[in-house]
Design a protein around this motif. Structure first.
Motif, PDB file in Angstrom:
ATOM      1  N   ASP A 159       0.823  -1.210   0.000  1.00 31.22           N
ATOM      2  CA  ASP A 159       0.000   0.000   0.000  1.00 31.22           C
ATOM      3  C   ASP A 159       0.861   1.265   0.000  1.00 31.22           C
ATOM      4  O   ASP A 159       0.355   2.355   0.249  1.00 31.22           O
ATOM      5  CB  ASP A 159      -0.936   0.008   1.217  1.00 31.22           C
ATOM      6  N   LYS A 160       2.144   1.120  -0.304  1.00 30.95           N
ATOM      7  CA  LYS A 160       3.042   2.276  -0.368  1.00 30.95           C
ATOM      8  C   LYS A 160       3.207   2.779  -1.795  1.00 30.95           C
ATOM      9  O   LYS A 160       4.245   3.288  -2.185  1.00 30.95           O
ATOM     10  CB  LYS A 160       4.421   1.904   0.205  1.00 30.95           C
ATOM     11  N   GLY A 161       2.165   2.620  -2.571  1.00 31.03           N
ATOM     12  CA  GLY A 161       2.210   3.101  -3.950  1.00 31.03           C
ATOM     13  C   GLY A 161       2.447   2.029  -4.972  1.00 31.03           C
ATOM     14  O   GLY A 161       2.864   2.323  -6.084  1.00 31.03           O
ATOM     15  N   GLY A 162       2.187   0.756  -4.611  1.00 32.65           N
ATOM     16  CA  GLY A 162       2.436  -0.346  -5.529  1.00 32.65           C
ATOM     17  C   GLY A 162       1.648  -0.279  -6.813  1.00 32.65           C
ATOM     18  O   GLY A 162       2.089  -0.748  -7.855  1.00 32.65           O
ATOM     19  N   SER A 163       0.459   0.327  -6.767  1.00 30.04           N
ATOM     20  CA  SER A 163      -0.330   0.521  -7.981  1.00 30.04           C
ATOM     21  C   SER A 163      -0.267   1.968  -8.460  1.00 30.04           C
ATOM     22  O   SER A 163      -0.980   2.355  -9.374  1.00 30.04           O
ATOM     23  CB  SER A 163      -1.800   0.138  -7.724  1.00 30.04           C
ATOM     24  N   GLU A 164       0.579   2.767  -7.816  1.00 28.09           N
ATOM     25  CA  GLU A 164       0.782   4.172  -8.149  1.00 28.09           C
ATOM     26  C   GLU A 164      -0.506   4.978  -8.125  1.00 28.09           C
ATOM     27  O   GLU A 164      -0.704   5.915  -8.881  1.00 28.09           O
ATOM     28  CB  GLU A 164       1.468   4.321  -9.511  1.00 28.09           C
ATOM     29  N   VAL A 165      -1.407   4.615  -7.228  1.00 24.68           N
ATOM     30  CA  VAL A 165      -2.652   5.353  -7.086  1.00 24.68           C
ATOM     31  C   VAL A 165      -2.395   6.810  -6.738  1.00 24.68           C
ATOM     32  O   VAL A 165      -3.055   7.711  -7.236  1.00 24.68           O
ATOM     33  CB  VAL A 165      -3.547   4.687  -6.024  1.00 24.68           C
ATOM     34  N   HIS A 166      -1.404   7.026  -5.891  1.00 24.26           N
ATOM     35  CA  HIS A 166      -1.186   8.372  -5.385  1.00 24.26           C
ATOM     36  C   HIS A 166      -0.551   9.302  -6.406  1.00 24.26           C
ATOM     37  O   HIS A 166      -0.450  10.496  -6.174  1.00 24.26           O
ATOM     38  CB  HIS A 166      -0.304   8.304  -4.134  1.00 24.26           C
ATOM     39  N   GLU A 167      -0.136   8.748  -7.564  1.00 27.42           N
ATOM     40  CA  GLU A 167       0.512   9.572  -8.568  1.00 27.42           C
ATOM     41  C   GLU A 167      -0.451   9.998  -9.661  1.00 27.42           C
ATOM     42  O   GLU A 167      -0.052  10.513 -10.680  1.00 27.42           O
ATOM     43  CB  GLU A 167       1.699   8.816  -9.182  1.00 27.42           C
ATOM     44  N   HIS A 168      -1.747   9.769  -9.468  1.00 28.98           N
ATOM     45  CA  HIS A 168      -2.722  10.073 -10.492  1.00 28.98           C
ATOM     46  C   HIS A 168      -3.786  11.010  -9.948  1.00 28.98           C
ATOM     47  O   HIS A 168      -3.985  11.159  -8.755  1.00 28.98           O
ATOM     48  CB  HIS A 168      -3.380   8.781 -11.006  1.00 28.98           C
ATOM     49  N   SER A 169      -4.491  11.609 -10.871  1.00 30.74           N
ATOM     50  CA  SER A 169      -5.534  12.552 -10.501  1.00 30.74           C
ATOM     51  C   SER A 169      -6.788  11.824 -10.063  1.00 30.74           C
ATOM     52  O   SER A 169      -6.905  10.606 -10.194  1.00 30.74           O
ATOM     53  CB  SER A 169      -5.853  13.443 -11.707  1.00 30.74           C
ATOM     54  N   GLU A 170      -7.743  12.574  -9.552  1.00 33.08           N
ATOM     55  CA  GLU A 170      -8.986  11.994  -9.049  1.00 33.08           C
ATOM     56  C   GLU A 170      -9.697  11.215 -10.147  1.00 33.08           C
ATOM     57  O   GLU A 170      -9.801  11.655 -11.290  1.00 33.08           O
ATOM     58  CB  GLU A 170      -9.890  13.110  -8.538  1.00 33.08           C
ATOM     59  N   GLY A 262       8.599  -0.134   0.799  1.00 33.86           N
ATOM     60  CA  GLY A 262       8.718  -0.494  -0.610  1.00 33.86           C
ATOM     61  C   GLY A 262       7.353  -0.628  -1.235  1.00 33.86           C
ATOM     62  O   GLY A 262       6.337  -0.735  -0.545  1.00 33.86           O
ATOM     63  N   THR A 263       7.305  -0.637  -2.552  1.00 27.42           N
ATOM     64  CA  THR A 263       6.017  -0.697  -3.244  1.00 27.42           C
ATOM     65  C   THR A 263       5.557  -2.126  -3.520  1.00 27.42           C
ATOM     66  O   THR A 263       4.497  -2.335  -4.098  1.00 27.42           O
ATOM     67  CB  THR A 263       6.082   0.083  -4.571  1.00 27.42           C
ATOM     68  N   GLY A 264       6.360  -3.111  -3.110  1.00 29.10           N
ATOM     69  CA  GLY A 264       5.958  -4.498  -3.246  1.00 29.10           C
ATOM     70  C   GLY A 264       6.098  -5.242  -1.932  1.00 29.10           C
ATOM     71  O   GLY A 264       6.766  -4.781  -1.004  1.00 29.10           O
ATOM     72  N   LEU A 265       5.440  -6.410  -1.853  1.00 32.04           N
ATOM     73  CA  LEU A 265       5.551  -7.283  -0.683  1.00 32.04           C
ATOM     74  C   LEU A 265       5.876  -8.701  -1.145  1.00 32.04           C
ATOM     75  O   LEU A 265       5.348  -9.173  -2.159  1.00 32.04           O
ATOM     76  CB  LEU A 265       4.255  -7.316   0.120  1.00 32.04           C
ATOM     77  N   LEU A 266       6.742  -9.371  -0.388  1.00 29.99           N
ATOM     78  CA  LEU A 266       7.016 -10.788  -0.575  1.00 29.99           C
ATOM     79  C   LEU A 266       6.605 -11.495   0.710  1.00 29.99           C
ATOM     80  O   LEU A 266       7.075 -11.133   1.791  1.00 29.99           O
ATOM     81  CB  LEU A 266       8.493 -11.021  -0.860  1.00 29.99           C
ATOM     82  N   ILE A 267       5.719 -12.470   0.575  1.00 30.90           N
ATOM     83  CA  ILE A 267       5.132 -13.113   1.751  1.00 30.90           C
ATOM     84  C   ILE A 267       5.373 -14.614   1.702  1.00 30.90           C
ATOM     85  O   ILE A 267       5.137 -15.266   0.673  1.00 30.90           O
ATOM     86  CB  ILE A 267       3.610 -12.856   1.812  1.00 30.90           C
ATOM     87  N   LYS A 268       5.842 -15.154   2.817  1.00 30.26           N
ATOM     88  CA  LYS A 268       5.905 -16.598   3.018  1.00 30.26           C
ATOM     89  C   LYS A 268       5.072 -16.946   4.251  1.00 30.26           C
ATOM     90  O   LYS A 268       5.157 -16.273   5.266  1.00 30.26           O
ATOM     91  CB  LYS A 268       7.349 -17.069   3.225  1.00 30.26           C
ATOM     92  N   ALA A 269       4.263 -17.996   4.133  1.00 32.20           N
ATOM     93  CA  ALA A 269       3.436 -18.441   5.249  1.00 32.20           C
ATOM     94  C   ALA A 269       3.279 -19.945   5.172  1.00 32.20           C
ATOM     95  O   ALA A 269       3.312 -20.532   4.075  1.00 32.20           O
ATOM     96  CB  ALA A 269       2.071 -17.757   5.224  1.00 32.20           C
ATOM     97  N   TYR A 270       3.116 -20.591   6.334  1.00 36.21           N
ATOM     98  CA  TYR A 270       3.093 -22.049   6.399  1.00 36.21           C
ATOM     99  C   TYR A 270       1.830 -22.557   7.080  1.00 36.21           C
ATOM    100  O   TYR A 270       1.312 -21.929   8.012  1.00 36.21           O
ATOM    101  CB  TYR A 270       4.313 -22.554   7.184  1.00 36.21           C
ATOM    102  N   LYS A 271       1.382 -23.706   6.591  1.00 29.22           N
ATOM    103  CA  LYS A 271       0.287 -24.403   7.249  1.00 29.22           C
ATOM    104  C   LYS A 271       0.879 -25.233   8.380  1.00 29.22           C
ATOM    105  O   LYS A 271       1.841 -25.982   8.181  1.00 29.22           O
ATOM    106  CB  LYS A 271      -0.418 -25.332   6.254  1.00 29.22           C
ATOM    107  N   PRO A 272       0.349 -25.106   9.600  1.00 33.20           N
ATOM    108  CA  PRO A 272       0.902 -25.858  10.742  1.00 33.20           C
ATOM    109  C   PRO A 272       0.864 -27.368  10.499  1.00 33.20           C
ATOM    110  O   PRO A 272       0.002 -27.877   9.780  1.00 33.20           O
ATOM    111  CB  PRO A 272      -0.010 -25.465  11.901  1.00 33.20           C
TER     112      PRO A 272
END
Length: 275
Positions: A159-170, A262-272
């Protein structure tokens, strides 16, 4: 900004022969920083696993990660699923031509409904979740489809600008206007994964300052120009010869650096193991 039409146009050019398609995959691996991160994590996951493994490529798109996984282990069985029927058909035709149809298959499926209980050792989801409104259902389906101690690996915009929403007009929803959300916060996606049942959740920023600059020069600006005129296809090779060395250096430093944002996320998660 329409991204999918550009991808389809490039895909048609490189889909004439299997060799050209593989060249296309290799070019994507060079250009797309997320591929640098994903391939690094897949190598780590595959290194100790010489036995048979079942893998789900959830939102397989052009099929480049399914193809890559098939090269990491000849005893890996890979299922790629995608909501677009033409993509599924195209990928199956390509895999058949390579003689890998016994190892890799593609199927049309909606991830909000797709569940195969306790089947997969690894679920991979690359730039998919930002397109799906009902993400909680999908996370739960991933959880149910994993074997105990199975791993989920996700790449998605932050949500730190990954889709560059904040760089565009309404009224403009972002550079990639197929997205349904302006990325995830670390807290949001971590909580949704915990709610789905996952443990050992590791969420890290990607596309820090070096990577974001490289993305603009290697992806954003060419796509803007291609949307204005397809004539720019002619000049793409010269453009990348000029800018790619600079972008490669930036990508290298991005992958080697721990980012506070950063504008991207890398996620690792495990099933118990006990689930």
């Amino acid at each position: 900004m329409q991204y999918d039409p550009i991808k389809r146009s490039l895909g048609r050019i490189f889909n004439i022969t299997p060799s050209l398609r593989i060249l296309f995959y290799r070019l994507l691996n060079l250009l797309l920083l997320r591929s640098w991160y994903i391939r690094r994590e897949l190598k780590k996951w595959a290194a100790p696993r010489k036995h048979k493994a079942n893998i789900l490529d959830a939102g397989s798109g052009f099929g480049q990660y399914s193809w890559y996984l098939s090269r990491l282990g000849s005893n890996y069985n890979i299922l790629g699923v995608d909501v677009k029927e033409e993509q599924v058909k195209d990928c199956n035709n390509f895999i058949k031509k390579l003689g890998k149809a016994e190892q890799v298959q593609f199927r049309k499926a909606d991830l909000t409904r797709f569940v195969q209980p306790s089947r997969f050792d690894l679920v991979l989801s690359v730039d998919v979740m930002e397109h799906i409104e009902e993400d909680k259902k999908v996370f739960r389906n991933f959880f149910e489809s994993l074997v105990p101690n199975g791993m989920l690996l996700i790449s998605t915009p932050s949500d730190k600008g990954g889709s560059e929403v904040h760089e565009h007009s309404e009224g403009v929803t972002g550079f990639i206007d197929e997205h349904v959300r302006d990325g995830y916060s670390i807290e949001d996606i971590s909580q949704k994964l915990r709610d789905a049942g996952f443990e050992r959740i590791d969420v890290r920023y990607t596309y820090g300052e070096p990577g974001h600059i490289a993305w603009k020069w290697s992806m954003k600006y060419p796509i803007i120009m291609l949307n204005k005129s397809k004539i720019f296809f002619i000049f793409l090779p010269v453009y990348y010869l000029l800018v790619w060395p600079f972008c490669w250096i930036l990508n290298y430093f991005d992958v080697k650096t721990a980012h506070s944002t950063g504008t991207g996320l890398l996620i690792k998660a495990y099933k118990p193991e006990n689930k």
